[in-house]
Design a protein around this motif. Structure first.
Motif, PDB file in Angstrom:
ATOM      1  N   GLY A 119       1.467  -3.663   7.469  1.00 13.70           N
ATOM      2  CA  GLY A 119       1.569  -3.500   5.997  1.00 13.70           C
ATOM      3  C   GLY A 119       2.721  -3.064   5.383  1.00 13.70           C
ATOM      4  N   ASP A 120       3.553  -2.245   6.410  1.00  9.49           N
ATOM      5  CA  ASP A 120       4.929  -1.904   5.905  1.00  9.49           C
ATOM      6  C   ASP A 120       5.835  -3.123   5.977  1.00  9.49           C
ATOM      7  N   LEU A 121       5.732  -3.732   7.081  1.00 16.58           N
ATOM      8  CA  LEU A 121       6.686  -4.978   7.335  1.00 16.58           C
ATOM      9  C   LEU A 121       6.438  -5.861   6.114  1.00 16.58           C
ATOM     10  N   ALA A 122       5.199  -5.959   5.757  1.00 16.54           N
ATOM     11  CA  ALA A 122       4.782  -7.054   4.727  1.00 16.54           C
ATOM     12  C   ALA A 122       5.597  -6.820   3.474  1.00 16.54           C
ATOM     13  N   VAL A 123       5.457  -5.496   3.252  1.00 11.28           N
ATOM     14  CA  VAL A 123       6.349  -4.886   1.900  1.00 11.28           C
ATOM     15  C   VAL A 123       7.881  -5.200   2.051  1.00 11.28           C
ATOM     16  N   LEU A 124       8.303  -5.020   3.266  1.00 12.89           N
ATOM     17  CA  LEU A 124       9.735  -5.268   3.270  1.00 12.89           C
ATOM     18  C   LEU A 124       9.961  -6.780   3.007  1.00 12.89           C
ATOM     19  N   ASP A 125       9.273  -7.331   3.855  1.00 14.28           N
ATOM     20  CA  ASP A 125       9.139  -9.025   3.579  1.00 14.28           C
ATOM     21  C   ASP A 125       9.038  -9.316   2.371  1.00 14.28           C
ATOM     22  N   ARG A 130      12.217 -11.355  -2.904  1.00 16.63           N
ATOM     23  CA  ARG A 130      12.363 -11.255  -4.116  1.00 16.63           C
ATOM     24  C   ARG A 130      13.908 -10.784  -4.454  1.00 16.63           C
ATOM     25  N   ARG A 131      14.468 -10.089  -3.282  1.00 17.64           N
ATOM     26  CA  ARG A 131      15.937  -9.934  -3.486  1.00 17.64           C
ATOM     27  C   ARG A 131      16.761 -11.082  -3.601  1.00 17.64           C
ATOM     28  N   ARG A 132      16.399 -12.092  -2.500  1.00 16.95           N
ATOM     29  CA  ARG A 132      17.171 -13.244  -2.586  1.00 16.95           C
ATOM     30  C   ARG A 132      16.894 -14.417  -3.560  1.00 16.95           C
ATOM     31  N   ALA A 133      15.749 -14.421  -4.091  1.00 20.43           N
ATOM     32  CA  ALA A 133      15.433 -15.134  -5.167  1.00 20.43           C
ATOM     33  C   ALA A 133      16.029 -14.540  -6.494  1.00 20.43           C
ATOM     34  N   ALA A 134      16.189 -13.310  -6.595  1.00 22.39           N
ATOM     35  CA  ALA A 134      16.841 -12.735  -7.880  1.00 22.39           C
ATOM     36  C   ALA A 134      18.323 -13.031  -7.801  1.00 22.39           C
ATOM     37  N   TRP A 135      18.961 -13.066  -6.495  1.00 25.39           N
ATOM     38  CA  TRP A 135      20.251 -13.387  -6.333  1.00 25.39           C
ATOM     39  C   TRP A 135      20.560 -14.573  -6.549  1.00 25.39           C
ATOM     40  N   ASP A 136      19.926 -15.460  -6.235  1.00 28.95           N
ATOM     41  CA  ASP A 136      20.188 -17.066  -6.437  1.00 28.95           C
ATOM     42  C   ASP A 136      19.844 -17.059  -7.824  1.00 28.95           C
ATOM     43  N   ALA A 137      19.024 -16.597  -8.477  1.00 30.00           N
ATOM     44  CA  ALA A 137      18.897 -16.780 -10.262  1.00 30.00           C
ATOM     45  C   ALA A 137      19.876 -16.044 -10.999  1.00 30.00           C
ATOM     46  N   ASP A 139      19.726 -12.699 -11.622  1.00 31.75           N
ATOM     47  CA  ASP A 139      18.894 -11.711 -12.237  1.00 31.75           C
ATOM     48  C   ASP A 139      19.047 -10.419 -11.720  1.00 31.75           C
ATOM     49  N   PHE A 140      20.185  -9.627 -12.464  1.00 28.79           N
ATOM     50  CA  PHE A 140      20.729  -8.286 -11.828  1.00 28.79           C
ATOM     51  C   PHE A 140      19.437  -7.481 -11.830  1.00 28.79           C
ATOM     52  N   ASP A 141      18.528  -7.218 -12.840  1.00 35.22           N
ATOM     53  CA  ASP A 141      17.828  -6.168 -12.822  1.00 35.22           C
ATOM     54  C   ASP A 141      16.725  -6.461 -11.841  1.00 35.22           C
ATOM     55  N   ALA A 142      16.081  -7.497 -11.514  1.00 30.52           N
ATOM     56  CA  ALA A 142      15.245  -8.030 -10.510  1.00 30.52           C
ATOM     57  C   ALA A 142      15.985  -7.645  -9.140  1.00 30.52           C
ATOM     58  N   TRP A 143      17.210  -8.224  -8.942  1.00 27.40           N
ATOM     59  CA  TRP A 143      17.854  -8.079  -7.720  1.00 27.40           C
ATOM     60  C   TRP A 143      17.882  -6.654  -7.257  1.00 27.40           C
ATOM     61  N   ILE A 144      18.323  -5.914  -8.088  1.00 32.25           N
ATOM     62  CA  ILE A 144      18.602  -4.328  -7.897  1.00 32.25           C
ATOM     63  C   ILE A 144      17.493  -3.505  -7.486  1.00 32.25           C
ATOM     64  N   THR A 145      16.308  -3.980  -8.240  1.00 29.02           N
ATOM     65  CA  THR A 145      14.949  -3.228  -8.148  1.00 29.02           C
ATOM     66  C   THR A 145      14.413  -3.827  -6.724  1.00 29.02           C
ATOM     67  N   ALA A 146      14.568  -5.115  -6.436  1.00 28.42           N
ATOM     68  CA  ALA A 146      14.106  -5.405  -5.203  1.00 28.42           C
ATOM     69  C   ALA A 146      14.737  -4.790  -3.773  1.00 28.42           C
ATOM     70  N   ASP A 147      16.399  -4.727  -3.882  1.00 32.18           N
ATOM     71  CA  ASP A 147      17.028  -4.181  -3.100  1.00 32.18           C
ATOM     72  C   ASP A 147      17.014  -2.827  -2.640  1.00 32.18           C
ATOM     73  N   TRP A 148      16.594  -1.819  -3.904  1.00 33.08           N
ATOM     74  CA  TRP A 148      16.201  -0.495  -3.634  1.00 33.08           C
ATOM     75  C   TRP A 148      14.696  -0.281  -3.079  1.00 33.08           C
ATOM     76  N   GLU A 149      13.999  -1.302  -3.442  1.00 30.15           N
ATOM     77  CA  GLU A 149      12.697  -1.283  -2.882  1.00 30.15           C
ATOM     78  C   GLU A 149      12.562  -1.528  -1.468  1.00 30.15           C
ATOM     79  N   PHE A 150      13.436  -2.351  -0.952  1.00 29.69           N
ATOM     80  CA  PHE A 150      13.630  -2.572   0.431  1.00 29.69           C
ATOM     81  C   PHE A 150      13.919  -1.381   1.361  1.00 29.69           C
ATOM     82  N   GLY A 153      11.499   1.209   1.092  1.00 32.80           N
ATOM     83  CA  GLY A 153      10.391   0.847   1.891  1.00 32.80           C
ATOM     84  C   GLY A 153      10.608   1.096   3.571  1.00 32.80           C
ATOM     85  N   VAL A 154      11.800   0.915   3.947  1.00 34.46           N
ATOM     86  CA  VAL A 154      12.454   1.369   5.234  1.00 34.46           C
ATOM     87  C   VAL A 154      11.834   3.057   5.362  1.00 34.46           C
TER      88      VAL A 154
END
Length: 251
Positions: A119-125, A130-137, A139-150, A153-154
């Motif tokens: 379950g932990d690994l699924a959260v990280l994945d 979301r981090r990569r998708a936000a970067w490609d789009a 979308d700074f707010d989504a990117w920084i949120t996903a990056d921090w959550e990664f 999550g570790v």
């Protein structure tokens, strides 16, 4: 939003402080939001203005609230520790934060490689997707949120509640450290080292490689800030110089 229960016994500032703190720590009053105005709180708690102001002053001194004259009172942090971190290193002084992360990130990565559950690994994945998708789009707010959550999550995957709580209290400074770099030339927010490469090490149950990936991410973070602010002493002294490995700005 539900109302605060009134104080049932003679109003003590300590009890009012506890009621207000509960709203902050529970997330009912999120960080950055303005709390209800004095008259509303006085009615809900059934306390005098002086008692309420004493409680607000105490929470402001602890770093949880920010009193802005003429504007209201805002939630600054969710705990005394995060409030202290915000006061000390919530600005551009990222050197001490990186030194603390050097201790926390590497140990979290080692422990997560041993203790992480599926379950932990699924959260990280999911966070990395979301981090990569936000970067490609872009979308700074989504990117920084996903990056921090990664990264958080570790820490959670290490299954050490104290380590995870300490890490949570670095949220403000860590997020602020990347906020002003979004448009910098060479900024690369989807580099795999310390992220996808770290997750792979966790899946392979390799503590040494996991720690190496966490260290690579922090080294590049330090080097990026050193290039951007070459004359700042903490960037020169906080850790030894490392050979550059890629044109990227990690987190």
């Amino acid at each position: 939003m539900s109302s605060l229960e009134s104080v049932r016994r003679p109003a003590l500032s300590a009890e009012v402080i506890a009621r207000l703190r509960e709203r902050i720590t529970s997330g009912d009053w999120p960080v950055g939001d303005r709390i209800p105005p004095e008259p509303e709180l006085m009615t809900q708690l059934q306390v005098a203005r002086g008692t309420l102001r004493e409680a607000v002053r105490a929470l402001a001194h602890a770093g949880l609230l920010d009193v802005r004259q003429g504007d209201g009172t805002y939630v600054r942090a969710v705990s005394e520790l995060s409030g202290a971190v915000e006061r000390l290193y919530g600005g551009s002084d990222i050197g001490p934060v990186l030194e603390v992360r050097q201790a926390l990130d590497l140990q979290a990565a080692r422990l997560a490689a041993i203790r992480a559950e599926e379950g932990d690994l699924a959260v990280l994945d999911d966070a990395l997707r979301r981090r990569r998708a936000a970067w490609d789009a872009r979308d700074f707010d989504a990117w920084i949120t996903a990056d921090w959550e990664f990264h958080l999550g570790v820490a959670d995957a290490a299954h050490n509640p104290l380590l995870a709580e300490l890490y949570r209290n670095l949220s403000g400074p860590v997020r602020a450290s990347v906020a002003d770099s979004w448009t910098d030339p060479g900024y690369q927010g989807a580099a795999p080292a310390g992220h996808e490469d770290l997750l792979r090490a966790l899946r392979e149950r390799d503590p040494a490689e996991a720690a190496r990936q966490a260290d690579a991410n922090l080294t590049d973070t330090h080097d990026w800030h050193a290039v951007r602010s070459p004359n700042r002493p903490e960037q020169q002294a906080s850790r030894p110089a490392a050979e550059p490995r890629r044109q990227a700005r990690p987190s």
